[in-house]
Design a protein around this motif. Sequence first.
Motif, PDB file in Angstrom:
ATOM      1  N   TRP A  54     -15.576 120.717  84.512  1.00  0.00           N
ATOM      2  CA  TRP A  54     -14.611 121.342  83.620  1.00  0.00           C
ATOM      3  C   TRP A  54     -15.063 122.718  83.158  1.00  0.00           C
ATOM      4  CZ3 TRP A  54     -10.204 119.346  84.287  1.00  0.00           C
ATOM      5  CH2 TRP A  54     -10.056 117.975  84.519  1.00  0.00           C
ATOM      6  N   PHE A  55     -16.296 123.080  83.506  1.00  0.00           N
ATOM      7  CA  PHE A  55     -16.783 124.429  83.247  1.00  0.00           C
ATOM      8  C   PHE A  55     -16.792 125.285  84.526  1.00  0.00           C
ATOM      9  CE2 PHE A  55     -18.620 121.832  79.921  1.00  0.00           C
ATOM     10  CZ  PHE A  55     -18.487 122.616  78.803  1.00  0.00           C
ATOM     11  N   PHE A  56     -17.267 124.712  85.642  1.00  0.00           N
ATOM     12  CA  PHE A  56     -17.589 125.529  86.812  1.00  0.00           C
ATOM     13  C   PHE A  56     -16.821 125.183  88.084  1.00  0.00           C
ATOM     14  CE2 PHE A  56     -21.484 125.219  84.172  1.00  0.00           C
ATOM     15  CZ  PHE A  56     -21.545 126.547  83.771  1.00  0.00           C
ATOM     16  N   SER A  57     -16.043 124.116  88.110  1.00  0.00           N
ATOM     17  CA  SER A  57     -15.325 123.751  89.330  1.00  0.00           C
ATOM     18  C   SER A  57     -14.255 124.798  89.659  1.00  0.00           C
ATOM     19  CB  SER A  57     -14.669 122.375  89.171  1.00  0.00           C
ATOM     20  OG  SER A  57     -13.897 122.061  90.318  1.00  0.00           O
ATOM     21  N   ASP A  58     -14.108 125.084  90.955  1.00  0.00           N
ATOM     22  CA  ASP A  58     -13.123 126.085  91.371  1.00  0.00           C
ATOM     23  C   ASP A  58     -11.952 125.479  92.132  1.00  0.00           C
ATOM     24  OD1 ASP A  58     -14.470 125.348  93.611  1.00  0.00           O
ATOM     25  OD2 ASP A  58     -14.962 127.373  94.293  1.00  0.00           O
ATOM     26  N   THR A  59     -11.797 124.169  92.030  1.00  0.00           N
ATOM     27  CA  THR A  59     -10.710 123.500  92.737  1.00  0.00           C
ATOM     28  C   THR A  59      -9.949 122.575  91.791  1.00  0.00           C
ATOM     29  OG1 THR A  59     -12.205 121.698  93.435  1.00  0.00           O
ATOM     30  CG2 THR A  59     -11.906 123.549  94.959  1.00  0.00           C
ATOM     31  N   GLU A  60      -8.669 122.439  92.088  1.00  0.00           N
ATOM     32  CA  GLU A  60      -7.848 121.473  91.343  1.00  0.00           C
ATOM     33  C   GLU A  60      -8.189 120.067  91.822  1.00  0.00           C
ATOM     34  OE1 GLU A  60      -5.984 122.053  88.902  1.00  0.00           O
ATOM     35  OE2 GLU A  60      -5.390 124.152  88.977  1.00  0.00           O
ATOM     36  N   PRO A  61      -7.981 119.022  90.995  1.00  0.00           N
ATOM     37  CA  PRO A  61      -7.371 119.054  89.668  1.00  0.00           C
ATOM     38  C   PRO A  61      -8.374 119.326  88.545  1.00  0.00           C
ATOM     39  CG  PRO A  61      -7.741 116.789  90.303  1.00  0.00           C
ATOM     40  CD  PRO A  61      -8.214 117.627  91.461  1.00  0.00           C
ATOM     41  N   LYS A  62      -9.639 119.557  88.894  1.00  0.00           N
ATOM     42  CA  LYS A  62     -10.658 119.810  87.869  1.00  0.00           C
ATOM     43  C   LYS A  62     -11.052 121.276  87.873  1.00  0.00           C
ATOM     44  CE  LYS A  62     -12.692 115.172  87.954  1.00  0.00           C
ATOM     45  NZ  LYS A  62     -13.938 114.389  88.154  1.00  0.00           N
ATOM     46  N   LEU A  63     -10.079 122.141  87.711  1.00  0.00           N
ATOM     47  CA  LEU A  63     -10.356 123.570  87.680  1.00  0.00           C
ATOM     48  C   LEU A  63     -11.089 123.911  86.392  1.00  0.00           C
ATOM     49  CD1 LEU A  63      -9.906 126.274  89.148  1.00  0.00           C
ATOM     50  CD2 LEU A  63      -7.823 126.546  87.775  1.00  0.00           C
ATOM     51  N   GLY A  64     -12.312 124.413  86.531  1.00  0.00           N
ATOM     52  CA  GLY A  64     -13.136 124.718  85.367  1.00  0.00           C
ATOM     53  C   GLY A  64     -12.665 125.955  84.618  1.00  0.00           C
ATOM     54  N   MET A  65     -13.073 126.058  83.370  1.00  0.00           N
ATOM     55  CA  MET A  65     -12.611 127.153  82.516  1.00  0.00           C
ATOM     56  C   MET A  65     -13.050 128.511  83.040  1.00  0.00           C
ATOM     57  SD  MET A  65     -15.104 127.168  79.165  1.00  0.00           S
ATOM     58  CE  MET A  65     -14.597 128.863  78.819  1.00  0.00           C
ATOM     59  N   PHE A  66     -14.217 128.578  83.696  1.00  0.00           N
ATOM     60  CA  PHE A  66     -14.706 129.857  84.197  1.00  0.00           C
ATOM     61  C   PHE A  66     -14.035 130.273  85.510  1.00  0.00           C
ATOM     62  CE2 PHE A  66     -18.354 128.391  81.580  1.00  0.00           C
ATOM     63  CZ  PHE A  66     -18.322 129.425  80.659  1.00  0.00           C
ATOM     64  N   HIS A  67     -13.115 129.443  85.998  1.00  0.00           N
ATOM     65  CA  HIS A  67     -12.313 129.794  87.171  1.00  0.00           C
ATOM     66  C   HIS A  67     -10.819 129.752  86.859  1.00  0.00           C
ATOM     67  CE1 HIS A  67     -15.636 129.854  90.104  1.00  0.00           C
ATOM     68  NE2 HIS A  67     -16.137 128.862  89.395  1.00  0.00           N
ATOM     69  N   ASP A  68     -10.491 129.515  85.605  1.00  0.00           N
ATOM     70  CA  ASP A  68      -9.095 129.470  85.182  1.00  0.00           C
ATOM     71  C   ASP A  68      -8.686 130.870  84.720  1.00  0.00           C
ATOM     72  OD1 ASP A  68      -6.672 129.123  83.638  1.00  0.00           O
ATOM     73  OD2 ASP A  68      -7.104 126.973  83.623  1.00  0.00           O
ATOM     74  N   ARG A  69      -7.857 131.527  85.515  1.00  0.00           N
ATOM     75  CA  ARG A  69      -7.522 132.930  85.236  1.00  0.00           C
ATOM     76  C   ARG A  69      -6.849 133.103  83.883  1.00  0.00           C
ATOM     77  NH1 ARG A  69      -4.648 136.684  89.677  1.00  0.00           N
ATOM     78  NH2 ARG A  69      -6.761 136.498  90.508  1.00  0.00           N
ATOM     79  N   ARG A  70      -5.923 132.225  83.536  1.00  0.00           N
ATOM     80  CA  ARG A  70      -5.195 132.371  82.266  1.00  0.00           C
ATOM     81  C   ARG A  70      -6.118 132.200  81.072  1.00  0.00           C
ATOM     82  NH1 ARG A  70       0.124 129.495  80.965  1.00  0.00           N
ATOM     83  NH2 ARG A  70      -0.095 131.053  79.313  1.00  0.00           N
TER      84      ARG A  70
END
Length: 286
Positions: A54-70
């Motif tokens: 939830w911090f570093f994942s770059d794939t859905e469905p667990k897209l981490g905050m540091f990869h969430d553009r919004r």
Amino acid sequence: MLAQKNSSPFLMGYRLYVVAFFIFLAAPLISAGAFAFNDSLFPALPWQGFTLDWFFSDTEPKLGMFHDRRLLQGLYYSFVIAIFVAALSVFVGTTNAFLFVRGEFPGKNFFYILMVVPLVIPGVILGISILVLASDTANYMENRFDLELEFLRPGLLLVVFGQFSFITTITSLVITARLKKFDATMEEAAFNLGASRVRVLRTVTLPFLRPAMIAAGIVAFLVSFENFNTTLFLVGSEAPLTITMYDRMAKVGSTPVLNAVSFVLMVGSGLLALLSIAIQRDKTSQ
């Protein structure tokens, strides 16, 4: 001996109350932070295992905050707004401190009370009032003089002005309290040695005020960064983090990525608060 025996139940009850009070304060924060590390799609029990997705994942469905553009964009906007609000609030707060400590003018107490009023006005009322005033002014200028004042429309500048309107009161009170403790004979000694007013301000007065100015700036930054009520009515398309999180919660519901953001904010706010306390202690020791 009898008095000690009678006070023991009261002392025990008081200690239990203090423990319960701090548990009441800390439990929501601890649970919100803990679920940021839960390997589950929902921030709820049962515990599915430890993860940093939830911090570093770059794939859905667990897209981490540091990869969430919004979320990152909201974090950036919040940081920019907080920097400008803190800088403006410290500058104006310092001038207000000199005005109300050194200045003598009619209605001084009335204007001091007027300065404090924004602190007791609900943020919702303050936000609506600023929005109505800014929008009416912008519409009048556009209809009467064909002038488009974009900075009076909902957006980053209006958010900065809206937050500044009450946060500057906080910085003014902090810096005023520090200036009241200043020994004016230090300035008189510098004047007697031939220093100019500007040099005395730069080398004597402002260094004395610096700890309070830094602490006030940190407080202003934190208050601005987490503000929601006032910001909600003044924001445009560039939504800061609090509005982005609220929008995500309303549309998608609670997800662990919001817990991850909350955890990062709690750690960051805690570190800044500790820094502010350290500066305040250094200030009192001088």
